[in-house]
Design an enzyme around this catalytic site. Sequence first.
Site, PDB file in Angstrom:
ATOM      1  N   LYS A 251       1.130   4.773  -2.442  1.00 51.28           N
ATOM      2  CA  LYS A 251       0.683   6.061  -1.906  1.00 51.28           C
ATOM      3  C   LYS A 251       1.836   7.067  -1.913  1.00 51.28           C
ATOM      4  O   LYS A 251       1.624   8.269  -2.103  1.00 51.28           O
ATOM      5  CB  LYS A 251       0.096   5.896  -0.501  1.00 51.28           C
ATOM      6  CG  LYS A 251      -1.282   5.236  -0.508  1.00 51.28           C
ATOM      7  CD  LYS A 251      -2.257   5.957  -1.437  1.00 51.28           C
ATOM      8  CE  LYS A 251      -3.695   5.514  -1.255  1.00 51.28           C
ATOM      9  NZ  LYS A 251      -4.619   6.216  -2.178  1.00 51.28           N
TER      10      LYS A 251
ATOM     11  N   TYR B  37       0.804  -1.227   0.000  1.00 53.53           N
ATOM     12  CA  TYR B  37       0.000   0.000   0.000  1.00 53.53           C
ATOM     13  C   TYR B  37       0.837   1.277   0.000  1.00 53.53           C
ATOM     14  O   TYR B  37       0.667   2.153  -0.824  1.00 53.53           O
ATOM     15  CB  TYR B  37      -0.915  -0.029   1.228  1.00 53.53           C
ATOM     16  CG  TYR B  37      -1.924   1.086   1.285  1.00 53.53           C
ATOM     17  CD1 TYR B  37      -1.741   2.167   2.151  1.00 53.53           C
ATOM     18  CD2 TYR B  37      -3.058   1.074   0.484  1.00 53.53           C
ATOM     19  CE1 TYR B  37      -2.663   3.199   2.204  1.00 53.53           C
ATOM     20  CE2 TYR B  37      -3.986   2.101   0.537  1.00 53.53           C
ATOM     21  CZ  TYR B  37      -3.795   3.151   1.399  1.00 53.53           C
ATOM     22  OH  TYR B  37      -4.707   4.173   1.452  1.00 53.53           O
TER      23      TYR B  37
END
Lengths: 355, 284
Positions: free
Chosen positions: B171, B167
């Site tokens: 990001k 993740y």
Amino acid sequence: MIANAILTACTAVALTITYSLYRRMFFKKKWDPRGKHCYVTGGSAGAGLAIAKLLVRKGAHVSIVARNQERLDTALKELETVRQSPDQTIKAYSYSIDNASGAAEALEAACQAHDGRCPDAQFFVAGTSRPGHFVEQSEESLKKGMEETYWCQAWSALAAVRRMVRDQAKGKIVFVSSVLGYMSIVGYSTYSPGKFATRGLAETLQSELMLYDIDVHIAFPGTIYSPGYEVENQTKPKVTLKIEESDGGAQPDAVAQGILKGVQNGDFHITYDFLLNVFRGSTRGSSPGNNFFMDSIYELIGRVSTDSSQVTILFIEVDDMFQIALPFWRMSVDNTVRAHSEEHRQYLRDKGLIA
Amino acid sequence: MFFKKKWDPRGKHCYVTGGSAGAGLAIAKLLVRKGAHVSIVARNQERLDTALKELETVRQSPDQTIKAYSYSIDNASGAAEALEAACQAHDGRCPDAQFFVAGTSRPGHFVEQSEESLKKGMEETYWCQAWSALAAVRRMVRDQAKGKIVFVSSVLGYMSIVGYSTYSPGKFATRGLAETLQSELMLYDIDVHIAFPGTIYSPGYEVENQTKPKVTLKIEESDGGAQPDAVAQGILKGNNFFMDSIYELIGRIALPFWRMSVDNTVRAHSEEHRQYLRDKGLIA
């Protein structure tokens, strides 16, 4: 009033230097490459080869990995010229590490020369920069950019961690990001995302690999005068070259020394000159710092020079002996870009991208 | 406080990806409430239909154009087609503001990841916004249109902890792209924004917690989260220069302590984690 401010700043600086020397000397044990097996991807040229050479010079066993066998052969000869002892194991492996299994196979091959043991330190230096205007990019070019900046290191990290955890081996992994993993400017939409992503992975793993006592480091070099630099400048937009024209760069050997020094000192984020330190200080947020006092100073300097809405404050620059007042770097960059708009519009017309 | 002219959504065409649920739907609703024309984009037609009904409940005027488009924007051409469809309801004109809210979080231990899962993570955090950005910029430059693009990153684009290897990289990458474009799009007078939400209590949060490692849950147990509506309001509003200086000062002092606490929690979990790895057959 100014004299008092300068005096206070000088005192703070003197105290900081004293404190950091004290800390370095009495508390941190330096990591020594001598006798350790070090694995270096992208190790046949540029910064990777320079790091490999430096490690050989310091008595390490070194394995370099790259694709091209010819370049690996040349690199191996160069490594041999700085061999310190007949006991050093210095090897080169030709593998494509642009997917998870290739990266795992390369690591496996390097382990075999060491009774199947994992390397003590792995340096992920593979990477390429191909800047260009965003408006000219395609799905293919943006994906390629991510391959050549992030995946080329992520697969090696995955292979390293899976193997080290399986063997319950301790050790270090060292990522190489870029100053363009701290901030970005026009022209780097194929490069910055991947360098930021590398930082995101390193941040995650710095925390997560505490579960296994594996150390994580990540270096943020600026411009490196290497074969990669020639490639980079082939596609770099004019306005980007303009912004960078007063920037310096560093020779691969200097970069290697800076990175190794950071690893030896146990630094998480590794930067090796004043400007890079300022970027690190002003953007690292909650990531572990290297030296609380010095980092505070770098951060303060960074905030003044990179936030164009701040008021000018006088500062003392430690490394370069008392220069006063850093420029509004960001404001200057923004102005250069805006001033380029007209010329750029003509460029787009010539390329048929606008009417 | 005295110089920035607030951007007003009223009468403007706003385009929202991931607009059928969670934060995306909340942003779309808020924009409709403020009098904007709104186009939402997502894959699932059923969820879009439900979302559209919800948007209609806050319609302010019969003149507002509120539409939903079912497209897969996980590649460059899909993203371009979706944008093209939304422009057609406005005489082919580009939206005034585009909000890239599409994204998913599937945390897990790095040692359990594969080529497939890491690539999927990048798709669901970065590419799902990058293709929309590419489509937006190419079209706006072609039309010589001004406007805004708004990325949604995450607090995990500022820093990261155990469990987010699928993740955080994406990001952070979103932030890298936004940083590049914030500079580059000055060539075209296009504004760039990027939001960094924390935990959002949305359908996505349920998905996230299905795979989240135990130690990550432990670290986050005292964290709060925010409802999608609150997140939407925060994103639409933006920040304040004076408060930023205060936040920074607080951060400089408090963050090292926070970091130390997180690190200790991770280290304390090592033994339990080793048992977990034995159970999964990853170690002997």
